[in-house]
Motif scaffolding. Structure first.
Motif, PDB file in Angstrom:
ATOM      1  N   ALA A   3      -2.230 -21.367  15.660  1.00  0.00           N
ATOM      2  CA  ALA A   3      -2.445 -21.610  17.085  1.00  0.00           C
ATOM      3  C   ALA A   3      -3.138 -22.948  17.246  1.00  0.00           C
ATOM      4  O   ALA A   3      -4.062 -23.278  16.487  1.00  0.00           O
ATOM      5  N   ALA A  17      -3.235 -17.110  14.392  1.00  0.00           N
ATOM      6  CA  ALA A  17      -2.896 -16.353  15.591  1.00  0.00           C
ATOM      7  C   ALA A  17      -2.139 -15.081  15.245  1.00  0.00           C
ATOM      8  O   ALA A  17      -1.531 -14.959  14.178  1.00  0.00           O
ATOM      9  N   VAL A 108      -6.256 -15.134  18.920  1.00  0.00           N
ATOM     10  CA  VAL A 108      -6.622 -16.244  18.053  1.00  0.00           C
ATOM     11  C   VAL A 108      -7.774 -15.792  17.163  1.00  0.00           C
ATOM     12  O   VAL A 108      -8.740 -15.187  17.651  1.00  0.00           O
ATOM     13  N   THR A 132       1.444 -21.729  20.121  1.00  0.00           N
ATOM     14  CA  THR A 132       1.979 -21.592  18.766  1.00  0.00           C
ATOM     15  C   THR A 132       3.195 -22.503  18.600  1.00  0.00           C
ATOM     16  O   THR A 132       3.791 -22.554  17.527  1.00  0.00           O
TER      17      THR A 132
END
Length: 372
Positions: A3, A17, A108, A132
């Motif tokens: 992320a 993530a 996250v 992402t």
């Protein structure tokens, strides 16, 4: 998966993530609760916000079908320190990863949430973009700059029910491992849904209300007609997301209900809307109050209650001109509860349904019943 995070103070970070893929926008707020992450994530009041959990271990109890506060998740996503991929709890049905993925939200992790909490505390709530898909800082910066701020979106219209419905479920019974059935009706109650939590409805049913939930934009004349005909005997104004002063139509309708002197209870956003309807504008706090461990002083019996909180806005001190201040938050000495003079109306800023959180303020639902 990775992320990429850009915050409006020009901070750029990379983390791991889970949950859904994509690009997400929201306002960073921190929550200090030690448990109950599913109830927190599914609270509609977090619409348009990223929740930064100060509790480092999240995911260990998984998720289940009974702890949701709403059928959908409206938060933008969550930030956690340690993500527990493997869960262990007898009530769990799926992992937090599956839960977020199912609802299209991002999580996250492997990020310094202690640092983020301190940053929010010092700087106030900050807008953020998490992706992402996009790793370029400048592109994320431009996307965030062009995105709508939380105060510019009518989140209440997004989270509120579209049509009336009846709620007939009481509170969770630990011994029976099921929700209590509705008791014999004592009073008929209309709930204006600005983003109501399921456990608030459960508590209202538990004390004897026959609960019918109405959309946020229900006209006052319709409710007054129901009141005059005896089909409802009181109104509950629910919690919800966003800037209360933006809800000009809702405030206009509330003024009519106030003039009619219909008994009302407001919680969180409902508490704030009442203040605006009485002519006392709410204000935005620096970083709000979010957590299940906030001490509140009951001004009438001088007892301290540990409460659950989730709000960015508050009512002004001047409210004392039209209301008796019944509760104060001991973290910030701000107004936490009022009883309006010459009106059968009470309201509180905190969440007495305690989901998740302590049970010390549940008496407010019984107090409202007694008011009737």
């Amino acid at each position: 998966m990775k992320a990429y995070i850009y915050i409006e103070n020009d901070l750029f970070m990379t983390a791991n993530a889970f949950g859904a893929k994509g690009t997400f926008f929201g306002e960073l707020v921190f929550n200090t609760s030690m448990s109950g992450y599913q109830e927190i994530i599914s609270d509609p009041s977090y619409a348009g916000q990223f929740i930064v959990f100060s509790m480092p271990e999240i995911g260990i109890v998984g998720t289940n079908d009974d702890d949701n506060e709403s059928k959908e998740i409206f938060t933008s996503g969550i930030f956690i320190r340690e993500f527990n991929k493997n869960y262990s709890n007898f009530r769990a049905k799926k992992s937090l990863n599956e839960y977020l993925k199912e609802h299209g939200k991002i999580g996250v992790y492997d990020i310094d949430t202690r640092f983020l909490v301190k940053m929010i505390r010092d700087s106030g709530n900050l807008n953020c973009v998490v992706s992402t898909e996009i790793s370029n800082k400048e592109k994320l910066k431009e996307l965030l700059k062009s995105s709508k701020k939380i105060d510019e979106v009518n989140w209440v219209a997004k989270v509120s029910t579209k049509k009336p419905y009846k709620h007939q479920q009481g509170v969770w019974n630990t011994a029976n491992k099921a929700f209590n059935k509705a008791k014999k009706c004592v009073k008929k109650l209309a709930v204006l849904d600005y983003g109501v939590k399921t456990n608030i409805l459960n508590e209202l049913v538990e004390v004897g209300f026959e609960v019918e939930v109405f959309p946020h934009n229900t006209k006052a004349d319709e409710l007054i007609k129901l009141y005059d005909s005896g089909k409802i005997e009181a109104i509950f104004l629910s919690n919800g997301p966003g800037e209360p002063k933006n809800l000009k139509d809702e405030i206009k309708e509330l003024k009519k209900l106030i003039d009619k002197k219909i008994p009302m209870l407001g919680i969180c956003l409902g508490h704030q809307l009442l203040s605006n309807a009485f002519g006392y504008e709410t204000y935005k706090m620096k970083f709000g109050q979010h957590g299940a461990n906030h001490p509140v002083l009951n001004q009438e019996n001088k007892r301290i209650e540990i409460t659950a909180q989730n709000h960015n806005y508050n009512v002004p001190e001047e409210i004392c001109e039209v209301a008796i201040i019944t509760h104060r938050n001991l973290f910030g000495d701000n107004v936490e509860g009022v009883r309006y003079k010459n009106y059968p109306i009470i309201s509180v800023q905190h969440h007495p349904e305690s989901s998740s959180g302590p049970h010390e303020s549940k008496y407010i639902f019984k107090e409202f019943m007694s008011l009737l």
